[in-house]
Design an enzyme around this catalytic site. Structure first.
Site, mmCIF file in Angstrom:
data_model
loop_
_atom_site.group_PDB
_atom_site.id
_atom_site.type_symbol
_atom_site.label_atom_id
_atom_site.label_comp_id
_atom_site.label_asym_id
_atom_site.label_seq_id
_atom_site.Cartn_x
_atom_site.Cartn_y
_atom_site.Cartn_z
ATOM 1 N N LEU A 13 51.281 24.675 30.469
ATOM 2 C CA LEU A 13 49.849 24.510 29.937
ATOM 3 C C LEU A 13 48.835 24.053 31.409
ATOM 4 O O LEU A 13 48.098 24.442 31.320
ATOM 5 C CB LEU A 13 50.008 23.521 28.847
ATOM 6 C CG LEU A 13 48.427 23.042 28.278
ATOM 7 C CD1 LEU A 13 47.842 24.576 27.778
ATOM 8 C CD2 LEU A 13 48.690 22.450 27.002
ATOM 9 N N ILE A 36 53.760 9.656 34.684
ATOM 10 C CA ILE A 36 53.003 8.760 33.523
ATOM 11 C C ILE A 36 53.502 7.604 33.079
ATOM 12 O O ILE A 36 52.968 6.840 32.339
ATOM 13 C CB ILE A 36 52.311 9.724 32.771
ATOM 14 C CG1 ILE A 36 53.278 10.282 31.639
ATOM 15 C CG2 ILE A 36 51.465 11.082 33.139
ATOM 16 C CD1 ILE A 36 52.641 11.067 30.386
ATOM 17 N N ALA A 57 54.630 15.996 29.120
ATOM 18 C CA ALA A 57 55.486 15.708 28.192
ATOM 19 C C ALA A 57 56.834 15.874 28.161
ATOM 20 O O ALA A 57 57.271 16.642 29.239
ATOM 21 C CB ALA A 57 54.570 16.655 27.047
ATOM 22 N N TRP A 58 57.321 15.130 27.643
ATOM 23 C CA TRP A 58 58.879 15.518 27.327
ATOM 24 C C TRP A 58 58.746 16.677 26.233
ATOM 25 O O TRP A 58 58.298 16.510 25.101
ATOM 26 C CB TRP A 58 59.838 14.368 26.821
ATOM 27 C CG TRP A 58 61.058 14.633 26.242
ATOM 28 C CD1 TRP A 58 61.470 15.451 25.224
ATOM 29 C CD2 TRP A 58 62.214 14.076 27.031
ATOM 30 N NE1 TRP A 58 62.720 15.385 25.137
ATOM 31 C CE2 TRP A 58 63.250 14.526 26.061
ATOM 32 C CE3 TRP A 58 62.521 13.034 28.026
ATOM 33 C CZ2 TRP A 58 64.711 14.315 26.435
ATOM 34 C CZ3 TRP A 58 63.902 12.944 28.250
ATOM 35 C CH2 TRP A 58 64.964 13.325 27.466
ATOM 36 N N THR A 59 59.279 17.885 26.378
ATOM 37 C CA THR A 59 59.313 18.907 25.600
ATOM 38 C C THR A 59 60.853 19.408 24.929
ATOM 39 O O THR A 59 60.776 20.338 24.184
ATOM 40 C CB THR A 59 58.526 20.143 26.271
ATOM 41 O OG1 THR A 59 59.318 20.470 27.537
ATOM 42 C CG2 THR A 59 57.159 19.772 26.322
ATOM 43 N N ASP A 99 52.405 19.894 16.566
ATOM 44 C CA ASP A 99 52.422 19.852 14.895
ATOM 45 C C ASP A 99 53.627 19.003 14.430
ATOM 46 O O ASP A 99 53.833 18.819 13.047
ATOM 47 C CB ASP A 99 52.777 21.229 14.559
ATOM 48 C CG ASP A 99 54.015 22.196 14.886
ATOM 49 O OD1 ASP A 99 54.900 22.328 13.938
ATOM 50 O OD2 ASP A 99 54.188 22.384 16.241
ATOM 51 N N TYR A 122 61.596 14.029 18.499
ATOM 52 C CA TYR A 122 60.551 14.320 19.159
ATOM 53 C C TYR A 122 59.242 14.020 18.677
ATOM 54 O O TYR A 122 58.151 13.845 19.061
ATOM 55 C CB TYR A 122 60.889 16.054 19.477
ATOM 56 C CG TYR A 122 59.485 16.839 20.273
ATOM 57 C CD1 TYR A 122 59.348 16.473 21.439
ATOM 58 C CD2 TYR A 122 58.597 17.561 19.419
ATOM 59 C CE1 TYR A 122 58.064 17.010 22.051
ATOM 60 C CE2 TYR A 122 57.580 17.972 19.938
ATOM 61 C CZ TYR A 122 57.281 17.838 21.247
ATOM 62 O OH TYR A 122 56.160 18.390 21.763
#
Length: 296
Positions: A13, A36, A57-59, A99, A122
């Site tokens: 992204l 971060i 992010a941790w995805t 979500d 998560y």
């Protein structure tokens, strides 16, 4: 001219947001250049910027089940560092969330005001980040929830299922989880529009494609639109694919706040998928082997 900072600028992204801002005053930092979880580094990076878009992010959803503290350090504490730095300088923060902070148990699209209730580690880590933004930046913090992302950069469901066409006669895909497949290119456009909309109220916004389908429906569409036989995709259930992290049955999100703010809506998921699949990153997956290799 607005000065933008994109964290996670090397990810799927982040690269799209950076491309959308090409020609402007934008600093895009990947993880090697900005961790971060380091508050001092975050303060230094945020200084001098007007809008911060957090794509870091941790995805790894299943990995978070085994390492929740590590996931929360990025998705929760790291976001808190960004929010504190933005509060110090007055910068607006656009934080990308998920979500997965919602239980996903209803049959109707979840509105922005829906009660949270993560089903997995998560989701809990992402909710920690949302709470930090809401607490520290009530007037300049924007939480942008999305779901079912795919794009040209990095691994994702669409690229994975297309790559499987070269190795398997058939592919089994779950048909009991519903969502809105969202192209990173579209989401990046909305983030930039939100960052430029000075009058948009702070708070939670949902950013997913129009329409809905299942993972099975998405896989069939990806095959059909790529010139492959969609009947090679077979439906199955979530129970047949037990994974460490429990998934929501419905990731369908409502978009009322975004519409009320006058922000552009994202196209129907199938329209965007058709356009995305014309990009070289996807066509290369199909052109290598349009039919399965013979078994050894």
């Amino acid at each position: 001219m607005t000065r933008w900072l994109v964290t996670g600028g090397g990810g799927a992204l982040g690269r799209e947001v950076r491309a959308r801002l090409a020609g402007g005053r934008v600093t895009a930092l990947d993880r090697a250049r900005l961790d971060i979880t380091d508050p001092r580094a975050v303060r230094a990076a945020v200084a001098g910027h007007d809008v911060v878009v957090n794509c870091a992010a941790w995805t790894d959803v299943d990995g978070a089940e085994r390492a929740e503290a590590a996931a929360t350090a990025v998705n929760g504490t790291g976001v808190r560092h960004l929010a504190l730095a933005c509060r110090r300088t007055g910068a607006r923060l656009l934080h990308v969330s998920s979500d997965y902070v919602l239980p996903g148990t209803g049959t109707e699209p979840s509105p922005e005001s829906a009660p949270t209730g993560p089903l997995n580690a998560y989701g809990r880590s992402k909710l920690a980040g949302e709470r930090a933004v809401a607490e520290l930046l009530p007037d300049t913090g924007y939480i942008v929830r999305t779901a079912w992302l795919y794009g040209e950069h990095g691994p994702n469901f669409v690229s994975t299922v297309l790559a499987l066409a070269a190795r398997r006669d058939t592919v089994d895909v779950v048909d009991d989880q519903y969502g809105q497949p969202t192209w990173t290119h579209d989401l990046a456009g909305l983030l930039v529009a939100l960052g430029r909309a000075g009058g948009a109220a702070p708070g939670v916004y949902h950013a997913t494609a129009a329409g809905r389908t299942t993972w099975y429906g998405l896989a069939r569409a990806a095959y059909e639109l790529s010139g492959l036989d969609p009947d090679r995709v077979r439906p199955t259930t979530s129970a047949a694919f037990a994974r460490p992290a429990r998934r929501p049955a419905s990731s369908v999100l409502g978009h009322a706040r975004r519409a009320a703010a006058g922000l552009p809506g994202l196209p129907h998921w199938r329209t965007s998928l058709a356009e995305a699949l014309r990009r070289p990153a996807f066509t290369a997956l199909v052109s290598r082997d349009a039919v399965p290799r013979p078994a050894p």
